[in-house]
Design a protein around this motif. Structure first.
Motif, mmCIF file in Angstrom:
data_model
loop_
_atom_site.group_PDB
_atom_site.id
_atom_site.type_symbol
_atom_site.label_atom_id
_atom_site.label_comp_id
_atom_site.label_asym_id
_atom_site.label_seq_id
_atom_site.Cartn_x
_atom_site.Cartn_y
_atom_site.Cartn_z
ATOM 1 N N ASP A 99 5.453 10.642 7.020
ATOM 2 C CA ASP A 99 4.430 9.800 7.663
ATOM 3 C C ASP A 99 4.899 8.362 7.791
ATOM 4 N N ALA A 100 5.704 7.909 6.832
ATOM 5 C CA ALA A 100 6.143 6.513 6.816
ATOM 6 C C ALA A 100 7.536 6.421 6.202
ATOM 7 N N VAL A 101 8.202 5.307 6.512
ATOM 8 C CA VAL A 101 9.571 5.087 6.033
ATOM 9 C C VAL A 101 9.612 3.775 5.246
ATOM 10 N N VAL A 102 10.126 3.837 4.030
ATOM 11 C CA VAL A 102 10.346 2.637 3.221
ATOM 12 C C VAL A 102 11.770 2.166 3.501
ATOM 13 N N VAL A 103 11.903 0.932 3.999
ATOM 14 C CA VAL A 103 13.216 0.421 4.411
ATOM 15 C C VAL A 103 13.594 -0.774 3.541
ATOM 16 N N LEU A 104 14.800 -0.721 2.994
ATOM 17 C CA LEU A 104 15.372 -1.862 2.272
ATOM 18 C C LEU A 104 16.486 -2.442 3.116
ATOM 19 N N PRO A 112 0.827 -1.209 0.000
ATOM 20 C CA PRO A 112 0.000 0.000 0.000
ATOM 21 C C PRO A 112 0.862 1.260 0.000
ATOM 22 N N VAL A 113 0.402 2.286 -0.712
ATOM 23 C CA VAL A 113 1.162 3.535 -0.821
ATOM 24 C C VAL A 113 0.445 4.616 -0.001
ATOM 25 N N PRO A 114 1.018 5.043 1.111
ATOM 26 C CA PRO A 114 0.382 6.103 1.918
ATOM 27 C C PRO A 114 0.277 7.409 1.140
ATOM 28 N N ASP A 115 -0.672 8.241 1.532
ATOM 29 C CA ASP A 115 -0.908 9.509 0.836
ATOM 30 C C ASP A 115 0.097 10.591 1.203
ATOM 31 N N GLY A 116 0.660 10.499 2.404
ATOM 32 C CA GLY A 116 1.479 11.596 2.920
ATOM 33 C C GLY A 116 2.920 11.548 2.477
ATOM 34 N N PRO A 117 3.736 12.459 3.027
ATOM 35 C CA PRO A 117 5.171 12.468 2.701
ATOM 36 C C PRO A 117 5.863 11.209 3.195
ATOM 37 N N LEU A 118 6.783 10.707 2.369
ATOM 38 C CA LEU A 118 7.488 9.460 2.677
ATOM 39 C C LEU A 118 8.991 9.692 2.591
ATOM 40 N N THR A 119 9.724 8.787 3.194
ATOM 41 C CA THR A 119 11.167 8.811 3.009
ATOM 42 C C THR A 119 11.667 7.393 2.835
ATOM 43 N N VAL A 120 12.937 7.262 2.486
ATOM 44 C CA VAL A 120 13.531 5.965 2.172
ATOM 45 C C VAL A 120 14.820 5.803 2.955
ATOM 46 N N ALA A 121 15.040 4.581 3.460
ATOM 47 C CA ALA A 121 16.281 4.279 4.171
ATOM 48 C C ALA A 121 16.714 2.874 3.826
ATOM 49 N N SER A 122 18.007 2.625 3.944
ATOM 50 C CA SER A 122 18.520 1.275 3.713
ATOM 51 C C SER A 122 19.726 1.049 4.601
#
Length: 375
Positions: free
Chosen positions: A158-163, A104-114
């Protein structure tokens, strides 16, 4: 519905958030009503949600199926305007990765970390005879511990995408709520948030976990490089605008600085370097339309943008004199960001090494020009 295009509506919102536009009426607001204000701009955790509210109010928040070229143009504009929000991370990296992983893709601002984390299955398959105990789970739910460093705009997302590496070997993509992480504030040279995220036995349900192929990890890298290149392209354009305005209005020995031959030559070099970045980003953007074809052009865009930053900053500051380094000058908002973005998500040497290896693998130096030009 406005007759303006999505880009025009979004660009108008970004203009309202421009830190350099001190006379903007919207800068008088405090950011809580969907507009921006000096208060919101001074609080990175508030500026990103404020930008998203303003984009929604203007019907200018790009949807998931928006043309990638429009998204890149918006990120360039964000770089030009020094927009205080993770627009590049959200539009060009996080949302495409989540969509590719069918999360699912949240509507708000996102960031990415690995980075490396301690990842364990939450529901261990005790009956499995493959590998040691804990090597398999009854589902993909995991518990995660560890630290992620210098995460862009973590405090405003709002959320963090983590690899990271999964417990059974192989990459894994996680979608974490910002509230699941302990944040330690940090900044880059330009004062943008680069926070540390501390995860202490965080439970991630299976519906927010995906085992992903190595190709998606590579896609995350080139997307991050393209995002930085697009931001630098916008900031470089800003340097050109500010420098031309300064040399046209500043008078020495009875005539504007721009009338001196030496100044004209330096301005020509400045415009040339900015155009080089714009052309490289444009080529990478065009390649986004063909699945699987954007990786190499994105590397080139990232390498060219990183390589041009030093010359652009040198010329812009030299033609501004000492005033360009002061808090009162908007030039510093562009150049300090460019210096920071140049070294993030890779850096010039890392991108050049990738290009060199691809050229060697393709047959050596004779293949460089055809690969770069696509001929």
């Amino acid at each position: 519905m406005s007759t303006q295009s999505l880009f025009e509506r979004a660009a108008a919102v970004l203009a309202a958030a421009d830190e350099t536009d001190a006379t903007s009426e919207t800068n008088k607001a405090d950011g809580t009503d969907g507009t921006f204000g000096t208060g919101a701009l001074g609080r990175p955790a508030a500026s990103a949600p404020s930008l998203w509210r303003a984009l929604r109010a203007a019907d200018a928040l790009p949807s998931l199926d928006t043309d990638p070229a429009v998204l890149v143009d918006l990120v360039c504009e964000a770089g030009r305007r020094a927009t205080p929000a993770p627009l590049a991370e959200t539009l060009l990296v996080a949302r495409p990765l989540l969509a590719a992983a069918q999360l699912p893709v949240p509507d708000g601002p996102l960031t990415v970390a690995s980075g490396p984390l301690d990842v364990r299955f939450a529901h261990v398959d005790t009956g499995s005879r493959v590998g040691p105990l804990g090597a398999g789970g009854t589902d993909d739910a995991v518990r995660v511990s560890g630290t992620l460093s210098r995460v862009p705009w973590a405090r405003g997302a709002d959320a963090v995408v983590v690899l990271t590496e999964g417990p059974s070997s192989g990459p894994m993509l996680l979608l974490l709520d910002a509230g699941q992480c302990r944040q330690v504030a940090g900044t880059n040279l330009a004062g943008e948030p680069r926070d540390e995220l501390v995860l202490i036995d965080v439970a991630v349900p299976a519906e927010r976990v995906r085992r992903v192929p190595a190709a998606l990890v590579e896609e995350a890298r080139w997307r991050a490089g393209l995002a930085r290149a697009a931001l630098i392209a916008g900031a470089a354009r800003r340097c050109v605008e500010l420098t031309v305005a300064h040399t046209s209005s500043r008078v020495q020995f009875g005539r504007p600085l721009s009338h001196f031959q030496a100044v004209k030559q330096e301005e020509a070099k400045l415009v040339e370097e900015a155009a080089l970045i714009g052309a490289a980003v444009g080529a990478a953007t065009a390649a986004l339309a063909e699945p699987g074809a954007a990786e190499f052009p994105a590397w080139i865009a990232a390498a060219q943008a990183s390589a041009s930053v030093a010359e652009i900053a040198r010329i812009a500051h030299q033609l501004h004199g000492a005033i360009g380094f002061t808090e009162l000058s908007p030039l510093r908002l562009a150049t300090t960001r460019m210096w920071s973005w140049r070294d993030e998500d890779g850096g010039e040497h890392a991108w050049q090494r990738r290009i060199g290896r691809r050229v060697v693998a393709a047959g050596g130096g004779d293949r460089l020009w055809p690969l770069v030009t696509g001929s």
